[in-house]
Write a protein that holds these residues in place. Structure first.
Motif, mmCIF file in Angstrom:
data_model
loop_
_atom_site.group_PDB
_atom_site.id
_atom_site.type_symbol
_atom_site.label_atom_id
_atom_site.label_comp_id
_atom_site.label_asym_id
_atom_site.label_seq_id
_atom_site.Cartn_x
_atom_site.Cartn_y
_atom_site.Cartn_z
ATOM 1 N N UNK A 9 -6.803 -7.897 5.683
ATOM 2 C CA UNK A 9 -7.129 -7.006 4.564
ATOM 3 C C UNK A 9 -6.068 -7.105 3.476
ATOM 4 N N UNK A 10 -4.793 -7.088 3.868
ATOM 5 C CA UNK A 10 -3.701 -7.168 2.892
ATOM 6 C C UNK A 10 -3.751 -8.485 2.125
ATOM 7 N N UNK A 11 -3.961 -9.577 2.831
ATOM 8 C CA UNK A 11 -4.046 -10.881 2.171
ATOM 9 C C UNK A 11 -5.225 -10.932 1.212
ATOM 10 N N UNK A 12 -6.364 -10.430 1.636
ATOM 11 C CA UNK A 12 -7.571 -10.434 0.790
ATOM 12 C C UNK A 12 -7.358 -9.602 -0.482
ATOM 13 N N UNK A 13 -6.626 -8.499 -0.345
ATOM 14 C CA UNK A 13 -6.394 -7.613 -1.487
ATOM 15 C C UNK A 13 -5.182 -8.031 -2.315
ATOM 16 N N UNK A 14 -4.458 -9.055 -1.863
ATOM 17 C CA UNK A 14 -3.270 -9.489 -2.583
ATOM 18 C C UNK A 14 -2.116 -8.519 -2.451
ATOM 19 N N UNK A 15 -2.079 -7.796 -1.332
ATOM 20 C CA UNK A 15 -1.040 -6.802 -1.101
ATOM 21 C C UNK A 15 -0.013 -7.329 -0.105
ATOM 22 N N UNK A 16 1.197 -6.801 -0.174
ATOM 23 C CA UNK A 16 2.185 -7.197 0.832
ATOM 24 C C UNK A 16 1.789 -6.638 2.196
ATOM 25 N N UNK A 17 2.293 -7.252 3.230
ATOM 26 C CA UNK A 17 2.013 -6.763 4.577
ATOM 27 C C UNK A 17 2.706 -5.434 4.802
#
Length: 78
Positions: A9-17
């Motif tokens: 989800x984080x990768x898909x949203x471009x968010x840090x882990x």
């Protein structure tokens, strides 16, 4: 290490882990910021000591810091 679903989800949203436990800290800070009583939050998080809730789980945000003078002014009726 992390939960695969959370990483995806984080990768898909471009968010840090963020670790799952990080959401608990974020929730605590937002709850206090929204006006929840610290004793209610302590109970909700299952802490024995309110100091655990305040010192570990909540953070003073930049918005809170910026509003400090306004809070004081409203208390002394300026």
């Amino acid at each position: 290490m992390g939960r695969p679903w959370l990483i995806k989800i984080a990768e898909h949203a471009g968010l840090p882990r963020i670790k799952v436990h990080g959401f608990r800290h974020t929730y605590a800070t937002l709850a206090i910021q929204a006006g929840m009583n610290v004793k209610q939050l302590k109970h909700q998080l299952g802490h024995d000591d309110v100091q655990t809730t305040l010192s570990i789980y909540t953070t003073l945000t930049q918005v809170d810091k910026a509003q400090t003078a306004d809070v004081y002014t409203s208390l002394v009726n300026f």
